[in-house]
Design an enzyme around this catalytic site. Structure first.
Site, PDB file in Angstrom:
ATOM      1  N   HIS A 218      -6.143  -6.135 -10.155  1.00  0.00           N
ATOM      2  CA  HIS A 218      -5.138  -5.101 -10.357  1.00  0.00           C
ATOM      3  C   HIS A 218      -4.266  -4.908  -9.114  1.00  0.00           C
ATOM      4  O   HIS A 218      -3.442  -3.999  -9.058  1.00  0.00           O
ATOM      5  CB  HIS A 218      -5.861  -3.787 -10.705  1.00  0.00           C
ATOM      6  CG  HIS A 218      -4.999  -2.708 -11.238  1.00  0.00           C
ATOM      7  ND1 HIS A 218      -4.813  -1.509 -10.584  1.00  0.00           N
ATOM      8  CD2 HIS A 218      -4.244  -2.628 -12.368  1.00  0.00           C
ATOM      9  CE1 HIS A 218      -4.006  -0.740 -11.271  1.00  0.00           C
ATOM     10  NE2 HIS A 218      -3.647  -1.379 -12.358  1.00  0.00           N
ATOM     11  N   LYS A 220      -1.421  -5.261  -6.158  1.00  0.00           N
ATOM     12  CA  LYS A 220       0.001  -5.566  -6.057  1.00  0.00           C
ATOM     13  C   LYS A 220       0.306  -5.773  -4.578  1.00  0.00           C
ATOM     14  O   LYS A 220       0.341  -4.824  -3.795  1.00  0.00           O
ATOM     15  CB  LYS A 220       0.864  -4.430  -6.600  1.00  0.00           C
ATOM     16  CG  LYS A 220       0.603  -4.117  -8.093  1.00  0.00           C
ATOM     17  CD  LYS A 220      -0.295  -2.942  -8.245  1.00  0.00           C
ATOM     18  CE  LYS A 220      -0.249  -2.387  -9.653  1.00  0.00           C
ATOM     19  NZ  LYS A 220      -1.437  -2.656 -10.440  1.00  0.00           N
ATOM     20  N   ASP A 225       6.020 -13.872   5.750  1.00  0.00           N
ATOM     21  CA  ASP A 225       5.871 -14.434   7.096  1.00  0.00           C
ATOM     22  C   ASP A 225       4.775 -13.782   7.916  1.00  0.00           C
ATOM     23  O   ASP A 225       4.795 -13.825   9.151  1.00  0.00           O
ATOM     24  CB  ASP A 225       7.199 -14.369   7.858  1.00  0.00           C
ATOM     25  CG  ASP A 225       8.255 -15.292   7.269  1.00  0.00           C
ATOM     26  OD1 ASP A 225       7.877 -16.238   6.549  1.00  0.00           O
ATOM     27  OD2 ASP A 225       9.460 -15.073   7.526  1.00  0.00           O
ATOM     28  N   HIS A 391       3.099   6.781 -12.743  1.00  0.00           N
ATOM     29  CA  HIS A 391       2.135   5.680 -12.592  1.00  0.00           C
ATOM     30  C   HIS A 391       1.686   5.540 -11.143  1.00  0.00           C
ATOM     31  O   HIS A 391       0.884   4.664 -10.823  1.00  0.00           O
ATOM     32  CB  HIS A 391       2.805   4.374 -13.078  1.00  0.00           C
ATOM     33  CG  HIS A 391       1.918   3.184 -13.120  1.00  0.00           C
ATOM     34  ND1 HIS A 391       1.990   2.167 -12.196  1.00  0.00           N
ATOM     35  CD2 HIS A 391       0.928   2.822 -13.988  1.00  0.00           C
ATOM     36  CE1 HIS A 391       1.098   1.231 -12.482  1.00  0.00           C
ATOM     37  NE2 HIS A 391       0.442   1.602 -13.562  1.00  0.00           N
ATOM     38  N   LYS A 393      -0.070   5.911  -7.475  1.00  0.00           N
ATOM     39  CA  LYS A 393      -1.434   6.115  -6.986  1.00  0.00           C
ATOM     40  C   LYS A 393      -1.323   6.515  -5.518  1.00  0.00           C
ATOM     41  O   LYS A 393      -1.301   5.667  -4.621  1.00  0.00           O
ATOM     42  CB  LYS A 393      -2.272   4.852  -7.118  1.00  0.00           C
ATOM     43  CG  LYS A 393      -2.293   4.251  -8.544  1.00  0.00           C
ATOM     44  CD  LYS A 393      -1.238   3.207  -8.705  1.00  0.00           C
ATOM     45  CE  LYS A 393      -1.415   2.329  -9.929  1.00  0.00           C
ATOM     46  NZ  LYS A 393      -1.495   2.963 -11.208  1.00  0.00           N
ATOM     47  N   ASP A 398      -4.469  16.578   4.212  1.00  0.00           N
ATOM     48  CA  ASP A 398      -4.058  17.433   5.338  1.00  0.00           C
ATOM     49  C   ASP A 398      -2.615  17.144   5.718  1.00  0.00           C
ATOM     50  O   ASP A 398      -1.780  16.916   4.836  1.00  0.00           O
ATOM     51  CB  ASP A 398      -5.033  17.260   6.508  1.00  0.00           C
ATOM     52  CG  ASP A 398      -6.451  17.677   6.136  1.00  0.00           C
ATOM     53  OD1 ASP A 398      -6.602  18.495   5.207  1.00  0.00           O
ATOM     54  OD2 ASP A 398      -7.408  17.181   6.750  1.00  0.00           O
TER      55      ASP A 398
END
Length: 473
Positions: A218, A220, A225, A391, A393, A398
């Protein structure tokens, strides 16, 4: 019309039940949670006609070779007491606040390092503009990994950008998940391969991986470089640019980091590449970042000895002193994460969770709805984002810590999928995340504690039934 002889039917039933018992023993020995083990054992013993085939693709954990490779690379590359790691830590000493998360560092064998330049990328356009700009400037190699790649306008833009760099002599390596990208036609790969791009489907198991719904990759990840890294929640598809109703506008978050932690980002890619191709990549060390942020790359997955994603959330939540804001598309936490969230409330922490008001997966949405109501009763403030589907995450702790990555708050991320997140300690970056989330909360409606009682009784039954499927959501 002919019927099967009674003796043959009896034999088939006996064979199915025997196979169910064998599979139940396997489930008992290998399922990670007691709840999951109980569900599989009873289903396989009592109803093997319905559960044997699903168990073959959902319950079996068959990637021993990958786990062995993963553990050997950890032993070789990620020892915190290794002289090279200690020298790196001396060169890039972490922020003092990293001590609160030291358990995460020790669990993953990855150090917190300073010297990072961070950029928050809000929504798809900003994220892909930055990614395409970085790819266009690549001189040596480009590493690209997504759960989903579609053969649509955005997917073809990525294809063209990679082909252009490959034609210029840049090494281009692409990984995508076979289930997440099940709609990707073979012609997409063929065009890239013909243009010199190396592209592969990620697999934990060879022959049946396309049908193995668990243990998906899952992550991404984009690295250019060895010194520009991107991580977050966006996949490659027009819906992530908000171009596909009814989920539009699509709300998501990515980030770019430059600095020493990019090495761990590309090593996570390299481990996957090594497993698929049998050959490790030749990688460049990151350049010194033009910033002061402290970062750690948390790459988690089911090949780890512990449930590292769940433990990541637990430790991060326990570290919160006065604020914990969380944005997740799915609110299906396990008992450990749920307990950590409730304890944070008792400590006086301002705990807020942002979830979608509309569903992309109906069963998950129903289970999330029940969990949201129970969270509100426990003192957690839960908000439903109104303009479209969220969508992202994102975790804000703090005034100094923010995490951006691919980890959802559901069982698939916590136990079944390979995930990756950047955990960052920097007051300026945390302030940017705070302003972003404030804008999101301003477009959300807070769930009232009395709302559950106003739901139709049959709907309440439905969301309770949906939550029974939490182990596989």
């Amino acid at each position: 019309m002919q019927y099967l002889p009674l003796a043959l039917v009896s034999a088939l039933v006996l064979v199915l039940h025997a196979a169910g018992v064998v599979a139940a023993i396997h489930a008992l020995m290998h399922t990670r949670t007691p709840q999951g083990a109980v569900a599989w054992v009873f289903g396989l013993v009592l109803l093997p006609y319905f559960t044997l085939l699903p168990y073959l693709f959902l319950g079996s954990k068959r990637f021993t070779g990958y786990a062995e490779l993963h553990h050997s690379r950890l032993a070789r590359l990620r020892q915190l007491d290794d002289p090279a790691q200690r020298a790196l830590a001396a060169q890039y000493p972490p922020h003092a606040g990293a001590q609160r998360y030291q358990a995460i560092s020790k669990m993953l064998g990855v150090p917190f390092l300073s010297g990072h330049r961070l950029r928050l990328l809000v929504n798809g356009k900003a994220s892909f503009d930055a990614i395409f700009e970085a790819i266009a400037g690549a001189e040596h190699y480009v590493l690209v990994q997504f759960f989903i790649i579609h053969d649509d306008e955005l997917g073809r833009r990525l294809q063209a950008a990679l082909l252009e760099r490959a034609a210029a002599g840049v090494r281009v390596h692409v990984l995508y998940d076979g289930v997440g990208s099940h709609e990707l036609p073979a012609s997409y790969d063929a065009i890239l391969r013909a243009g010199g791009v190396q592209i592969h489907r990620f697999a934990t198991r060879r022959w049946r991986n396309r049908f193995q719904l668990n243990f998906r990759n899952h992550r991404k990840v984009v690295v250019v470089d060895g010194w520009r890294g991107f991580v977050g929640g966006l996949n490659v598809g027009d819906e992530y640019l908000g171009l596909k109703p009814p989920l539009a506008p699509w709300r998501d978050t990515h980030m770019e980091l430059q600095g020493p932690a990019v090495a761990d980002l590309q090593l996570a890619f390299d481990e996957n590449w090594h497993w698929i191709t049998g050959e490790p990549l030749a990688l460049l060390p990151p350049r010194a970042g033009e910033g002061h942020a402290t970062s750690l790359i948390a790459a988690t997955g089911p090949a780890d000895a512990q449930e590292t994603c769940s433990l990541f959330f637990v430790q991060a939540i326990h570290a919160a002193r006065h604020r914990l804001w969380l944005a997740t598309p799915y609110l299906v936490p396990d008992s450990a994460v749920n307990a950590a969230l409730q304890l944070a409330v008792f400590r006086g922490v301002d705990v807020r969770i942002l979830i979608p008001a509309i569903a992309d997966h109906r069963t998950v949405f129903l289970a999330s709805s029940l969990n949201a109501h129970e969270a509100v009763r426990a003192g957690i403030r839960v908000f439903r984002y109104q303009p479209g589907f969220t969508h992202q995450k994102v975790l804000l702790i703090d005034d100094d810590t923010a995490a951006v990555g691919s980890m959802n708050l559901d069982n698939r991320s916590l136990r079944l999928n390979f995930e990756i997140t950047a955990l960052n300690i920097d007051t300026m970056f945390a302030s940017e995340v705070e302003q972003m989330l404030k804008a999101d909360f301003a477009q959300a409606i807070e769930i009232d504690a009395s709302e559950y009682g106003r739901l139709h009784y049959l709907y309440r039954v439905l969301i309770h039934v949906a939550r029974l499927f939490s182990p596989v959501l």
